[in-house]
Design an enzyme around this catalytic site. Structure first.
Site, PDB file in Angstrom:
ATOM      1  N   LYS A 173       0.872  -1.180   0.000  1.00 21.50           N
ATOM      2  CA  LYS A 173       0.000   0.000   0.000  1.00 21.50           C
ATOM      3  C   LYS A 173       0.906   1.227   0.000  1.00 21.50           C
ATOM      4  O   LYS A 173       1.358   1.693   1.038  1.00 21.50           O
ATOM      5  CB  LYS A 173      -0.869  -0.022   1.252  1.00 21.50           C
ATOM      6  N   GLU A 176      -0.947   7.401  -1.338  1.00 25.94           N
ATOM      7  CA  GLU A 176      -1.900   7.754  -2.400  1.00 25.94           C
ATOM      8  C   GLU A 176      -1.344   8.855  -3.306  1.00 25.94           C
ATOM      9  O   GLU A 176      -1.749   8.992  -4.446  1.00 25.94           O
ATOM     10  CB  GLU A 176      -3.256   8.156  -1.810  1.00 25.94           C
ATOM     11  N   GLY A 226       6.290   6.070   7.897  1.00 25.22           N
ATOM     12  CA  GLY A 226       5.464   7.263   7.741  1.00 25.22           C
ATOM     13  C   GLY A 226       5.548   8.136   8.974  1.00 25.22           C
ATOM     14  O   GLY A 226       6.529   8.076   9.728  1.00 25.22           O
ATOM     15  N   GLY A 227       4.517   8.918   9.186  1.00 30.77           N
ATOM     16  CA  GLY A 227       4.541   9.903  10.258  1.00 30.77           C
ATOM     17  C   GLY A 227       4.241   9.308  11.635  1.00 30.77           C
ATOM     18  O   GLY A 227       3.675   8.216  11.752  1.00 30.77           O
ATOM     19  N   THR A 230       0.428   8.637  12.507  1.00 29.66           N
ATOM     20  CA  THR A 230      -0.086   7.440  11.833  1.00 29.66           C
ATOM     21  C   THR A 230       0.510   6.190  12.470  1.00 29.66           C
ATOM     22  O   THR A 230      -0.190   5.189  12.662  1.00 29.66           O
ATOM     23  CB  THR A 230       0.276   7.469  10.320  1.00 29.66           C
ATOM     24  N   GLY A 231       1.782   6.252  12.807  1.00 27.69           N
ATOM     25  CA  GLY A 231       2.442   5.105  13.456  1.00 27.69           C
ATOM     26  C   GLY A 231       1.754   4.739  14.761  1.00 27.69           C
ATOM     27  O   GLY A 231       1.519   3.559  15.055  1.00 27.69           O
ATOM     28  N   GLU A 248       8.821   2.644  11.066  1.00 28.43           N
ATOM     29  CA  GLU A 248       9.891   3.614  10.788  1.00 28.43           C
ATOM     30  C   GLU A 248       9.220   4.979  10.756  1.00 28.43           C
ATOM     31  O   GLU A 248       8.516   5.301   9.801  1.00 28.43           O
ATOM     32  CB  GLU A 248      10.536   3.328   9.425  1.00 28.43           C
ATOM     33  N   CYS A 282      13.324  11.735   6.136  1.00 32.53           N
ATOM     34  CA  CYS A 282      13.147  11.457   7.559  1.00 32.53           C
ATOM     35  C   CYS A 282      14.438  11.693   8.336  1.00 32.53           C
ATOM     36  O   CYS A 282      14.405  12.070   9.497  1.00 32.53           O
ATOM     37  CB  CYS A 282      12.661  10.033   7.755  1.00 32.53           C
ATOM     38  N   GLU A 383       8.935  17.687  13.656  1.00 29.70           N
ATOM     39  CA  GLU A 383       9.383  17.422  12.296  1.00 29.70           C
ATOM     40  C   GLU A 383       8.621  18.331  11.331  1.00 29.70           C
ATOM     41  O   GLU A 383       7.405  18.205  11.201  1.00 29.70           O
ATOM     42  CB  GLU A 383       9.105  15.954  11.973  1.00 29.70           C
TER      43      GLU A 383
HETATM   44  P1  NAD Z   1       1.794   9.295   6.608  1.00 24.54           P
HETATM   45  O1  NAD Z   1       1.956   8.731   7.963  1.00 24.54           O
HETATM   46  O2  NAD Z   1       0.781  10.340   6.391  1.00 24.54           O
HETATM   47  O3  NAD Z   1       1.433   8.150   5.559  1.00 24.54           O
HETATM   48  C1  NAD Z   1       2.268   7.037   5.332  1.00 24.54           C
HETATM   49  C2  NAD Z   1       1.453   5.896   4.753  1.00 24.54           C
HETATM   50  O4  NAD Z   1       0.504   5.456   5.713  1.00 24.54           O
HETATM   51  C3  NAD Z   1       0.642   6.285   3.507  1.00 24.54           C
HETATM   52  O5  NAD Z   1       0.674   5.204   2.596  1.00 24.54           O
HETATM   53  C4  NAD Z   1      -0.748   6.485   4.074  1.00 24.54           C
HETATM   54  O6  NAD Z   1      -1.764   6.292   3.127  1.00 24.54           O
HETATM   55  C5  NAD Z   1      -0.794   5.402   5.137  1.00 24.54           C
HETATM   56  N1  NAD Z   1      -1.776   5.619   6.206  1.00 24.54           N
HETATM   57  C6  NAD Z   1      -2.295   6.791   6.655  1.00 24.54           C
HETATM   58  N2  NAD Z   1      -3.169   6.556   7.654  1.00 24.54           N
HETATM   59  C7  NAD Z   1      -3.213   5.221   7.847  1.00 24.54           C
HETATM   60  C8  NAD Z   1      -3.917   4.358   8.746  1.00 24.54           C
HETATM   61  N3  NAD Z   1      -4.764   4.836   9.661  1.00 24.54           N
HETATM   62  N4  NAD Z   1      -3.712   3.027   8.681  1.00 24.54           N
HETATM   63  C9  NAD Z   1      -2.837   2.523   7.783  1.00 24.54           C
HETATM   64  N5  NAD Z   1      -2.154   3.276   6.895  1.00 24.54           N
HETATM   65  C10 NAD Z   1      -2.321   4.617   6.935  1.00 24.54           C
HETATM   66  O7  NAD Z   1       3.247   9.775   6.186  1.00 24.54           O
HETATM   67  P2  NAD Z   1       3.654  10.586   4.893  1.00 24.54           P
HETATM   68  O8  NAD Z   1       3.184  11.992   5.081  1.00 24.54           O
HETATM   69  O9  NAD Z   1       3.256   9.824   3.683  1.00 24.54           O
HETATM   70  O10 NAD Z   1       5.254  10.524   4.977  1.00 24.54           O
HETATM   71  C11 NAD Z   1       6.013  11.435   5.710  1.00 24.54           C
HETATM   72  C12 NAD Z   1       6.421  10.836   7.040  1.00 24.54           C
HETATM   73  O11 NAD Z   1       7.128   9.623   6.857  1.00 24.54           O
HETATM   74  C13 NAD Z   1       7.368  11.726   7.807  1.00 24.54           C
HETATM   75  O12 NAD Z   1       6.962  11.828   9.142  1.00 24.54           O
HETATM   76  C14 NAD Z   1       8.692  10.992   7.727  1.00 24.54           C
HETATM   77  O13 NAD Z   1       9.597  11.251   8.763  1.00 24.54           O
HETATM   78  C15 NAD Z   1       8.286   9.580   7.690  1.00 24.54           C
HETATM   79  N6  NAD Z   1       9.354   8.754   7.116  1.00 24.54           N
HETATM   80  C16 NAD Z   1      10.136   7.997   7.958  1.00 24.54           C
HETATM   81  C17 NAD Z   1      11.188   7.241   7.443  1.00 24.54           C
HETATM   82  C18 NAD Z   1      12.092   6.398   8.314  1.00 24.54           C
HETATM   83  O14 NAD Z   1      12.859   5.615   7.782  1.00 24.54           O
HETATM   84  N7  NAD Z   1      12.047   6.511   9.620  1.00 24.54           N
HETATM   85  C19 NAD Z   1      11.416   7.267   6.081  1.00 24.54           C
HETATM   86  C20 NAD Z   1      10.614   8.046   5.257  1.00 24.54           C
HETATM   87  C21 NAD Z   1       9.571   8.788   5.793  1.00 24.54           C
END
Ligand code: NAD
Length: 489
Positions: A173, A176, A226-227, A230-231, A248, A282, A383
């Protein structure tokens, strides 16, 4: 061509949904893709479950899986130019950066091919010659792999390669906003010969498709990049079914410069650390922490060079940095500039959109530097994920470590000095998953990547990156059993 991939077939979304993928450089339409929903996520999970529980895949030897990974690596290189271009159109990053991403993930597929073949489990000495005790490493099962928009191909590949190497099946996934190189990656994995159902792809929003994958009792593991918010939501949702979770998350990464560092190299890398990919990294070095005695000269040089960074179309070879990914994200970055100003940080450059009319359609933002920052400011702690650098000062190695650790994140850090003992002291003292000494940014497929503290749970890359996708099974065999007569003798 439809863009969902279920059980070995490309298909449209069940409810007919679509989404327009837009080029952040000029808002032009790049491609219309299918937009799945919960039902598509469930279908993908069922396909992955069948392939794991009943398919031929479980019979594949590690060597055969390794051959599959090597073939994917070859195909990535065959289509390198096309993939780099897709990543540029999707994210706004430069073509050179897109090409580097393809080369990097090629190395990751090659590395996990080698690891797949060299992980036969281990014998354990039970202290009894009649006992044969072995630990085997088996796949976890069905994995949901959820990736962000800043490094779409790279972040997804860091998950797909070890998950395949370990023998799992999976549902991908992507974000989007940036699905195109993931669609391409799935095409290549299918071309390389992965059996139907092993790799499935569902495009769609996080709230629908992502959440359905995390909630599904048929999914054994969620690996998410991701963020932070969301994590948190994923970790809590996964608790209901006690899934394995690898996270991550973000970073707020200090880049510490001592007065005895190579001045020119340290300035050069300080720029690279924060303004590469417009700060949407990140591990970006967004917190510059400079020793007092060189602070003024260092910041002056840095600002002068930041003002010369050429923004533009990632397809143009003269461009040094592209736009931010979306209008919404630029607004978030802008709000952090307002917060920094309100908190009393001194804006030295940037802090606004560029004037150049040629950039007016894109989501551009000028490289921005704040001086006079303190650790308690939000612009230092949170961040921003944009081209915003905050500058703090320190007086000695101890205070450098204290400032570097004054964050709830713990992803990465840099230290610049000509004194090896000082470098080691700081590197050991920092609570971050990666520390660069006299460098900033590189990673290796062989070395673990991930965060201390709120930067995440688990590791990607390296041996630990494979272990995330494995279950250890102990087989204890008694070759000379006799009645124990413990009870009712
Ligand atoms: P995000 O958390 O908004 O989204 C990441 C993914 O999660 C997307 O595919 C999104 O559709 C999905 N998602 C959103 N809500 C969800 C839910 N409730 N359940 C399951 N999936 C869901 O992050 P973003 O804005 O796409 O990316 C930026 C973030 O990613 C930044 O905070 C960045 O630091 C982090 N990031 C971390 C690393 C690392 O290695 N630590 C690497 C790259 C990016």
């Amino acid at each position: 061509m439809p863009t969902l991939f279920l059980d070995g077939r490309w298909t449209s979304a069940s409810a007919g949904g679509t989404r327009e993928v837009v080029n952040p450089y000029d808002r032009s339409l790049v491609r219309t893709v299918d937009e799945g929903e919960e039902t598509d996520a469930h279908a993908a999970v069922r396909a992955a479950r069948r392939a794991f529980d009943h398919g031929q895949w479980r019979g594949w030897t590690a060597r055969r899986r390794a051959r599959l990974l090597r073939r994917v690596a070859e195909l990535l290189q065959r289509d390198r130019a096309e993939i780099a271009r897709l990543e540029t159109l999707d994210t706004g990053k430069t073509l050179v950066e897109g090409g580097i991403d393809v080369d990097d993930v090629t190395g990751v597929f090659e590395y996990y091919a080698a690891r797949a073949e060299s992980d036969p489990g281990r014998l354990v000495d039970a202290g009894n010659p009649a006992v044969r005790s072995r630990v085997l490493y088996e796949p976890v099962g069905v994995c949901a792999l959820i990736a962000p928009w800043n490094y779409p191909l790279l972040q997804m590949s860091w998950k797909v390669a070890p998950a395949l190497a370990a023998g799992n099946t999976m549902v991908l996934k992507p974000s989007e906003l940036t699905p195109l190189t993931t669609v391409k990656l799935v095409e290549l994995v299918a071309e390389a010969g992965a059996p139907p159902g092993v790799v499935n792809l569902v495009l769609g929003s996080g709230a629908t498709v992502g959440a359905a994958l995390v909630d599904s009792p048929e999914v054994d593991l969620v690996s998410f990049t991701g963020g932070l918010d969301t994590g948190r939501a994923i970790m809590s949702a996964a608790a209901r079914t006690v899934k394995k979770v690898a996270l991550e998350l973000g970073g707020k990464n200090p880049n510490i410069v001592f007065a005895d560092a190579d001045f020119e190299a340290a300035v050069d890398y300080a720029l690279l650390a924060v303004f590469f990919h417009a700060g949407q990294v990140c591990s970006a070095g967004t917190r510059l922490v400079v020793e007092e005695s060189v602070h003024e000269r260092f910041v002056a040089e840095l600002v002068a060079r930041a003002e010369r960074i050429r923004l533009g179309n990632g397809l143009d070879p003269d461009t040094e940095s592209g736009p931010l990914v979306s209008a919404e994200h630029r607004e978030k970055v802008e709000s952090y500039v307002d917060i920094g100003v309100a908190e009393g940080a001194r804006l030295l450059t940037g802090g606004r959109r560029p004037d150049d009319p040629a950039l007016a359609q894109g989501f551009f933002y000028l490289p921005t530097v704040f001086d006079g920052c303190r650790s308690d400011m939000r612009v230092v702690q949170e961040e921003t994920f944009g081209p915003i650098l905050s500058v703090e000062r320190f007086s000695d190695a101890e205070s450098a470590v204290r400032i570097g650790n004054d964050t709830t994140y713990g992803l990465a850090a840099g230290v610049w000095t000509g004194d090896a003992r000082k470098a080691e002291y700081v590197a050991r003292g920092l609570r971050h998953g990666t520390v660069w000494i006299n460098d900033f940014g590189p990673y290796l497929p062989q070395a673990e990547w991930g965060g201390f503290k709120r930067s995440g749970v688990g590791r990607e890359l390296g041996r630990a990156g494979l272990a995330e996708y494995q279950e250890a099974k102990h087989i204890y065999e008694n070759t000379a059993v006799e009645p124990q007569r413990w009870f009712a003798r």
